[in-house]
Scaffold this active site. Structure first.
Site, PDB file in Angstrom:
ATOM      1  N   ASP A   1       5.614   2.628  17.181  1.00 16.14           N
ATOM      2  CA  ASP A   1       4.276   2.213  17.585  1.00 16.14           C
ATOM      3  C   ASP A   1       3.254   3.187  17.011  1.00 16.14           C
ATOM      4  O   ASP A   1       3.350   4.404  17.225  1.00 16.14           O
ATOM      5  CB  ASP A   1       4.211   2.194  19.112  1.00 16.14           C
TER       6      ASP A   1
ATOM      7  N   LYS B   1       0.834  -1.208   0.000  1.00 10.86           N
ATOM      8  CA  LYS B   1       0.000   0.000   0.000  1.00 10.86           C
ATOM      9  C   LYS B   1       0.864   1.252   0.000  1.00 10.86           C
ATOM     10  O   LYS B   1       0.513   2.259  -0.625  1.00 10.86           O
ATOM     11  CB  LYS B   1      -0.952  -0.037   1.203  1.00 10.86           C
TER      12      LYS B   1
ATOM     13  N   CYS C   1      -7.851  -7.384   7.096  1.00 15.32           N
ATOM     14  CA  CYS C   1      -7.970  -8.602   6.283  1.00 15.32           C
ATOM     15  C   CYS C   1      -8.665  -9.672   7.122  1.00 15.32           C
ATOM     16  O   CYS C   1      -8.144 -10.761   7.330  1.00 15.32           O
ATOM     17  CB  CYS C   1      -6.610  -9.068   5.774  1.00 15.32           C
TER      18      CYS C   1
END
Length: 420
Positions: free
Chosen positions: A285, A244, A353
């Site tokens: 993070d 992506k 997903c």
């Protein structure tokens, strides 16, 4: 170690230690001593054995009253799958007997392996075709049946049982037709390229030039739906392995790619270098990232990955659903934090997903309740190749593996565009 020996080591890791194949095949794993070709073969053998494991075990039950220890049992499983897939009986049986003879403490079981696999060689292939398509484990099948119905889950299982084709994303969408002709690929309605059969990725036209990258057709849609434009400041959260990120960079956006794993971020950098694309790569993070404000953010959140079973048949055997609650809570926190990084009028693409509504539709509905003024941009999903049947009621996209079943399936995904 041979490729078959490597496959057995992978099966031991998945079925004995509940490890994912992606972890077991990383550097430092049991396949390090194999050549690249043998490593690839070991991975394929293990994956296909796991894909058909229910059938494999049903066949073995016909010839055994008591199972041997795990490693020997996995040798039998591997041999059974190979024989039923058309492997030459002499070579398969002899190699499996040799493997059994080298299992510490179980050397005496090589005779059992020889006897059982010779019986499988005689009648296994014919019986194989009469057995039902392997089912998902109960911990996953039950919630999916509740969400989508038994017929849909059965259709998904049929797709899971077939080795998936290879999907590629072209760096320049305008070149997709030419690339498809050069490599004999199918140009999918959404713009991805699809190849069937065994393929050496590095030998395909355009590999060295970075003209494309491997990415499932469903995984390519979030970046397309985000619709990045030249000069936009875009954040790709949880960016690895970088598909992506490359899509966003190829569209001309100024991309910041963030991932918590330094090892996985190295892969993002390698993929960017091969394709000649650029992005700022940050290891950190997502919940602590303080950059921005960004015109757009793509959050491919950590999830159960239940939508990727057609490509990762190890997942149902290495997981048990116990991490669902923690993942769902993490996704909500990530959505909330990502919204603080958006510029006024910005857009957030949330995707997972996953096949579970709690990691998709329900997650977005909860975010709308938490954030007054937040809306779902349902018009963003109206793109070439996106079927109306994929539209979900809250304004997102719900893609399931049985969609495009006649084309080889597609990964399960949920995608929604949120606007402030």
């Amino acid at each position: 170690m041979t490729a078959r020996g490597g496959a057995v080591a992978l099966l031991d890791g998945v079925l004995g230690r509940e490890r994912l194949l992606s972890d077991l095949t990383a550097p430092g794993g049991p396949l390090d001593r194999l050549s690249p070709s043998d490593k690839a073969r070991a991975q394929r053998l293990a994956a296909e054995t796991l894909r058909g494991l229910e059938r494999v075990d049903r066949l073995l039950q016909r010839h055994m009253t008591k199972y041997p220890p795990l490693t020997t049992r996995n040798i039998l499983r591997l041999g059974t799958w190979e024989l039923c897939a058309g492997g030459a009986a002499h070579g398969v049986v002899n190699d499996c007997v040799d493997l059994a003879a080298n299992v510490p403490g179980s050397e005496s079981l090589k005779g059992l392996v020889n006897a059982v696999l010779r019986k499988i060689a005689d009648n296994g292939p014919a019986v194989w075709e009469t057995l039902r398509v392997p089912r998902l484990p109960k911990w996953l099948r039950d919630p999916l049946s509740e969400a989508w119905g038994n017929a849909a889950v059965t259709a998904m299982e049929e797709v899971h049982f077939v080795a998936p084709p290879l999907d590629l994303t072209p760096r320049e969408p305008a070149q997709a037709e030419a690339l498809a002709r050069d490599m004999g690929a199918e140009l999918l309605p959404t713009g991805s390229l699809r190849l069937t059969g065994s393929t050496q990725v590095s030998a395909l036209p355009g590999f060295e030039q970075g003209a494309w990258w491997v990415q499932d057709a469903a995984a390519a849609l979030p970046a397309v739906i985000l619709g990045a434009t030249t000069g936009e400041k875009v954040l790709d959260l949880c960016a690895a392995p970088g598909g992506k990120t490359m899509q966003l960079a190829a569209a001309g956006a100024e991309v910041t790619a963030l991932d918590i794993s330094a090892r996985r971020m190295t892969r993002v950098k390698e993929n960017l270098a091969r394709t000649g694309l650029t992005a700022e790569c940050v290891t950190g993070d997502a919940l602590e990232h303080g950059g921005g404000p960004y015109d757009a953010i793509l959050l491919d959140a950590p999830c159960s990955a239940t939508g990727t079973i057609r490509r990762h048949p190890d997942l149902p055997h290495a997981k048990d659903g116990s991490d669902f609650a923690g993942l769902i809570e993490l996704q909500a926190r990530m959505i909330d934090h990502a919204l603080t990084l958006l510029a006024p009028g910005g857009r957030l693409v949330f995707c997972t997903c996953s096949l579970l509504p709690d990691e998709g539709e329900v997650q977005v509905e909860a975010a709308l309740e938490r954030h007054p003024g937040l809306t779902v941009d349902s018009a963003a999903r109206d793109l070439p190749g996106v079927e109306a049947a994929w539209h979900s009621t809250e304004g997102g996209l719900r893609i399931r593996p049985d969609h495009w079943a006649g084309r080889g399936g597609i990964d399960g995904f949920y995608i929604a565009v949120l606007r402030r």
